[in-house]
Write an enzyme that holds these catalytic residues in place. Structure first.
Site, PDB file in Angstrom:
ATOM      1  N   SER A  30       0.838  -1.213   0.000  1.00  0.00           N
ATOM      2  CA  SER A  30       0.000   0.000   0.000  1.00  0.00           C
ATOM      3  C   SER A  30       0.864   1.251   0.000  1.00  0.00           C
ATOM      4  O   SER A  30       0.603   2.208  -0.732  1.00  0.00           O
ATOM      5  CB  SER A  30      -0.892   0.012   1.250  1.00  0.00           C
ATOM      6  OG  SER A  30      -1.833  -1.023   1.180  1.00  0.00           O
ATOM      7  N   ARG A  34       1.515   4.224  -3.108  1.00  0.00           N
ATOM      8  CA  ARG A  34       1.244   5.639  -2.787  1.00  0.00           C
ATOM      9  C   ARG A  34       2.499   6.495  -2.933  1.00  0.00           C
ATOM     10  O   ARG A  34       2.435   7.618  -3.422  1.00  0.00           O
ATOM     11  CB  ARG A  34       0.655   5.739  -1.371  1.00  0.00           C
ATOM     12  CG  ARG A  34      -0.809   5.267  -1.318  1.00  0.00           C
ATOM     13  CD  ARG A  34      -1.223   4.961   0.104  1.00  0.00           C
ATOM     14  NE  ARG A  34      -2.636   4.634   0.236  1.00  0.00           N
ATOM     15  CZ  ARG A  34      -3.198   3.439  -0.040  1.00  0.00           C
ATOM     16  NH1 ARG A  34      -2.459   2.444  -0.511  1.00  0.00           N
ATOM     17  NH2 ARG A  34      -4.489   3.241   0.138  1.00  0.00           N
ATOM     18  N   ARG A 130     -13.072  -7.206 -11.808  1.00  0.00           N
ATOM     19  CA  ARG A 130     -13.348  -6.527 -10.531  1.00  0.00           C
ATOM     20  C   ARG A 130     -14.123  -5.226 -10.749  1.00  0.00           C
ATOM     21  O   ARG A 130     -13.974  -4.554 -11.767  1.00  0.00           O
ATOM     22  CB  ARG A 130     -12.026  -6.286  -9.786  1.00  0.00           C
ATOM     23  CG  ARG A 130     -11.358  -7.613  -9.459  1.00  0.00           C
ATOM     24  CD  ARG A 130     -10.055  -7.444  -8.754  1.00  0.00           C
ATOM     25  NE  ARG A 130     -10.209  -6.874  -7.446  1.00  0.00           N
ATOM     26  CZ  ARG A 130      -9.191  -6.530  -6.648  1.00  0.00           C
ATOM     27  NH1 ARG A 130      -7.947  -6.711  -7.089  1.00  0.00           N
ATOM     28  NH2 ARG A 130      -9.404  -6.020  -5.465  1.00  0.00           N
ATOM     29  N   GLN A 177      -9.330   2.001  -0.932  1.00  0.00           N
ATOM     30  CA  GLN A 177      -9.091   2.373  -2.334  1.00  0.00           C
ATOM     31  C   GLN A 177     -10.087   3.424  -2.782  1.00  0.00           C
ATOM     32  O   GLN A 177      -9.721   4.379  -3.477  1.00  0.00           O
ATOM     33  CB  GLN A 177      -9.173   1.133  -3.226  1.00  0.00           C
ATOM     34  CG  GLN A 177      -8.048   0.144  -2.949  1.00  0.00           C
ATOM     35  CD  GLN A 177      -8.181  -1.139  -3.744  1.00  0.00           C
ATOM     36  OE1 GLN A 177      -9.092  -1.289  -4.554  1.00  0.00           O
ATOM     37  NE2 GLN A 177      -7.273  -2.072  -3.502  1.00  0.00           N
ATOM     38  N   ASP A 327      -6.924  -8.413   4.051  1.00  0.00           N
ATOM     39  CA  ASP A 327      -6.140  -9.279   3.160  1.00  0.00           C
ATOM     40  C   ASP A 327      -5.641 -10.540   3.869  1.00  0.00           C
ATOM     41  O   ASP A 327      -4.984 -11.380   3.239  1.00  0.00           O
ATOM     42  CB  ASP A 327      -4.945  -8.505   2.592  1.00  0.00           C
ATOM     43  CG  ASP A 327      -5.392  -7.399   1.641  1.00  0.00           C
ATOM     44  OD1 ASP A 327      -6.479  -7.536   1.046  1.00  0.00           O
ATOM     45  OD2 ASP A 327      -4.670  -6.405   1.501  1.00  0.00           O
ATOM     46  N   LYS A 354     -12.046  -9.423  -4.317  1.00  0.00           N
ATOM     47  CA  LYS A 354     -10.587  -9.253  -4.313  1.00  0.00           C
ATOM     48  C   LYS A 354      -9.996  -9.872  -5.594  1.00  0.00           C
ATOM     49  O   LYS A 354     -10.714 -10.072  -6.557  1.00  0.00           O
ATOM     50  CB  LYS A 354      -9.993  -9.880  -3.050  1.00  0.00           C
ATOM     51  CG  LYS A 354     -10.425  -9.161  -1.767  1.00  0.00           C
ATOM     52  CD  LYS A 354      -9.884  -7.755  -1.728  1.00  0.00           C
ATOM     53  CE  LYS A 354     -10.356  -7.002  -0.504  1.00  0.00           C
ATOM     54  NZ  LYS A 354     -10.040  -5.576  -0.580  1.00  0.00           N
ATOM     55  N   ARG A 400      -2.485 -14.375  -2.698  1.00  0.00           N
ATOM     56  CA  ARG A 400      -2.633 -14.740  -1.278  1.00  0.00           C
ATOM     57  C   ARG A 400      -3.232 -16.137  -1.103  1.00  0.00           C
ATOM     58  O   ARG A 400      -2.982 -16.802  -0.101  1.00  0.00           O
ATOM     59  CB  ARG A 400      -3.448 -13.687  -0.529  1.00  0.00           C
ATOM     60  CG  ARG A 400      -2.757 -12.331  -0.533  1.00  0.00           C
ATOM     61  CD  ARG A 400      -3.209 -11.390   0.541  1.00  0.00           C
ATOM     62  NE  ARG A 400      -2.858 -10.028   0.179  1.00  0.00           N
ATOM     63  CZ  ARG A 400      -1.633  -9.489   0.303  1.00  0.00           C
ATOM     64  NH1 ARG A 400      -0.645 -10.185   0.816  1.00  0.00           N
ATOM     65  NH2 ARG A 400      -1.403  -8.253  -0.078  1.00  0.00           N
TER      66      ARG A 400
HETATM   67  C1  S3P Z   1      -5.601  -1.456  -0.242  1.00  0.00           C
HETATM   68  C2  S3P Z   1      -6.889  -1.521   0.222  1.00  0.00           C
HETATM   69  C3  S3P Z   1      -7.633  -2.775   0.375  1.00  0.00           C
HETATM   70  C4  S3P Z   1      -6.720  -4.010   0.309  1.00  0.00           C
HETATM   71  C5  S3P Z   1      -5.713  -3.906  -0.793  1.00  0.00           C
HETATM   72  C6  S3P Z   1      -4.839  -2.669  -0.607  1.00  0.00           C
HETATM   73  C7  S3P Z   1      -4.943  -0.143  -0.351  1.00  0.00           C
HETATM   74  O1  S3P Z   1      -8.596  -2.871  -0.661  1.00  0.00           O
HETATM   75  O2  S3P Z   1      -7.482  -5.182   0.140  1.00  0.00           O
HETATM   76  O3  S3P Z   1      -4.871  -5.042  -0.822  1.00  0.00           O
HETATM   77  O4  S3P Z   1      -3.710  -0.095  -0.504  1.00  0.00           O
HETATM   78  O5  S3P Z   1      -5.664   0.873  -0.284  1.00  0.00           O
HETATM   79  P1  S3P Z   1     -10.062  -2.185  -0.520  1.00  0.00           P
HETATM   80  O6  S3P Z   1      -9.915  -0.734  -0.523  1.00  0.00           O
HETATM   81  O7  S3P Z   1     -10.808  -2.691  -1.739  1.00  0.00           O
HETATM   82  O8  S3P Z   1     -10.608  -2.721   0.759  1.00  0.00           O
END
Ligand code: S3P
Length: 451
Positions: A30, A34, A130, A177, A327, A354, A400
């Site tokens: 994450s 970013r 997705r 997200q 996750d 996911k 995963r």
């Molecule tokens: C993430 C948010 C999560 C997570 C993903 C990473 C992120 O997803 O499952 O692996 O970096 O913002 P969601 O926002 O769909 O919950």
């Protein structure tokens, strides 16, 4: 990088004991996405160390370069991003290919949404299934237009708003997200954009944007967390040191808990409380997990976690915790298979969307390995007592799922197999080598891993 046009790569993992070692896992996914994206719209050179050099993040780096930022890796693990400034992104000449990554495409859609550009976003077969409506709906409020494939899926073309307006949006799903996409669109909208989230999700966007100098305020109110960002302020390049990914650390730590005679330390794990639900849950199950050397690094809490073989007990994992371990349910389900009694997990609706339908994939993987379980639309119950193993798990292009069931094989009576290990490279390069370095027996080499 793994070539996904090549043949599937089946892997096996067999029972071991006495895992030992001190290891590090790759950088947090994450934070890595970013750091590249915020660097791409900052002024000056952002220097990133510890970046996760895995396919998902490399695709984001390529996308940022295609949008006009200069992105360079100097070979020693340090990445440099020279940004174009807020509002300075250019239309890419080629489609932006986000591979397997929902975070990559959804955050980039937000980042692009208020730049006057046109971009075609594509992804692999998993990402193309997705839902993107969850970000297109709020981004359209800024004035962004989309031409998407049926059902709001990729491939889609984004036309960024020329005269964006700021937005107030209550997120209907617990999703970092979606929250992040809206805040990133707000960067180049005049005035204040506000996201209200009823369930707190991971807050890396808020923390890191603040470090880049964004005008951002967070307020906890009765109706949820209000995050407000005032747009059209320049961001200033930063040095970001990315700590280890707790979602990757989960695999060797659970491996140590469920195998006999093991003691493993994973160093330098990011311990942001919006990410540590799994560790809390495992401790409630009786896990011998200790956090050592707690410190602050790069604006995040960091520590080393020691795991020793443990007698785990089944518990109920409340829905209120699901955002903080979203996750980690596949690997928790594996831990639950070795616990005494039943583990019930609730609030799992987001697992359905996911990299695969993770709830269905976990149920299939448990059943094929002889572990009794039951699931509903948003819950799962796993009855422990040890996994017989011996099954081949379909990974459905989901890293995963692949890693979780290879960890299961380290403690099950018969070896476990997964049909395709290629997607492990999307988040955890070197997974096999790291696990085998601790004493694991996993790989494609049949002589070595034969049950
Ligand atoms: C993430 C948010 C999560 C997570 C993903 C990473 C992120 O997803 O499952 O692996 O970096 O913002 P969601 O926002 O769909 O919950």
């Amino acid at each position: 990088m793994a070539d996904h046009s090549s043949a599937a790569s089946p892997l096996r993992s067999r029972k071991v004991r006495g895992l030992k070692g001190r290891i590090r896992v790759p950088g947090d996914k994450s934070m890595s996405h970013r750091a590249l994206m915020f660097g791409a719209v900052a002024v000056g050179e952002t220097v990133i160390s510890g970046l996760l050099e895995a396919e998902d993040v490399i695709n984001t780096a390529r996308a940022m370069a295609a949008l006009g930022a200069t992105v360079r890796a100097d070979g020693s693990g340090v990445w440099r991003v020279n940004g174009v400034g807020v509002g300075g992104l250019q239309s890419p000449d080629e489609p932006l290919d986000f591979g397997n990554s929902g975070t990559g495409v959804r955050l980039a859609m937000g980042l692009m949404a208020t730049n006057p550009i046109t971009a075609l976003c594509i992804g692999d077969a998993s990402l193309s299934k997705r839902p993107m409506n969850r970000v297109m709906t709020p981004l359209a409020l800024f004035g962004t237009r989309f031409e998407a494939s049926e059902g709001g899926r990729l491939p889609l073309t984004l036309h960024g708003a020329r005269e964006a307006v700021p937005v107030t949006y209550v997120t209907p799903v617990a999703s970092a997200q979606v929250k992040s996409a809206v805040l990133l669109a707000g960067l180049n909208a005049p005035g204040t954009t506000t996201v209200i989230e009823r369930v707190a999700t991971r807050d890396h966007t808020e923390k890191m944007l603040t470090a880049f100098g964004a005008d951002l305020m967070v307020e906890d109110r009765e109706d949820g967390r209000h995050i407000s960002l005032t747009g059209q302020r320049e961001l200033v390049a930063q040095h970001i040191d990315v700590p280890g990914d707790p979602s990757s650390a989960a695999f060797p730590l659970v491996a140590a808990l469920i195998t006999e005679g093991s003691e493993v330390v994973v160093e330098n794990i990011m311990l942001n409380p919006t990410r540590t639900g799994l560790f809390l849950t495992l401790k409630e199950m009786g896990a011998d997990l200790t956090i050592e050397n707690r410190r602050l690094a790069g604006g995040e809490e960091v520590g080393d976690i020691r795991a020793r073989s443990s007698h785990l007990r089944g518990i109920r994992v409340p829905a209120s915790r699901s955002a903080a371990m979203i996750d980690e349910y596949p690997i928790l389900s594996v831990a639950a298979a070795f616990a005494e009694g039943t583990t019930r997990m609730e609030g799992l609706e987001e697992l359905r969307v996911k990299e695969s339908d993770r709830l269905a994939a976990v149920v299939e993987g448990l059943q094929v390995n002889g572990v009794p379980c039951m699931a509903g639309p948003d819950w799962l119950e796993v009855t422990g007592g040890g996994a017989p193993g011996g099954g081949e798990v379909l990974t459905h292009m989901d890293h995963r799922i692949a890693m979780s069931f290879l960890i299961m094989g380290m403690a099950s009576r018969f070896a476990t197999a997964v049909d395709d290990g290629r997607f492990i490279a999307t988040s955890f390069p070197g997974f096999l080598e790291l696990m085998n370095g601790l004493g694991g027996l996993m790989g494609a080499d049949r002589a070595r891993v034969k049950a």
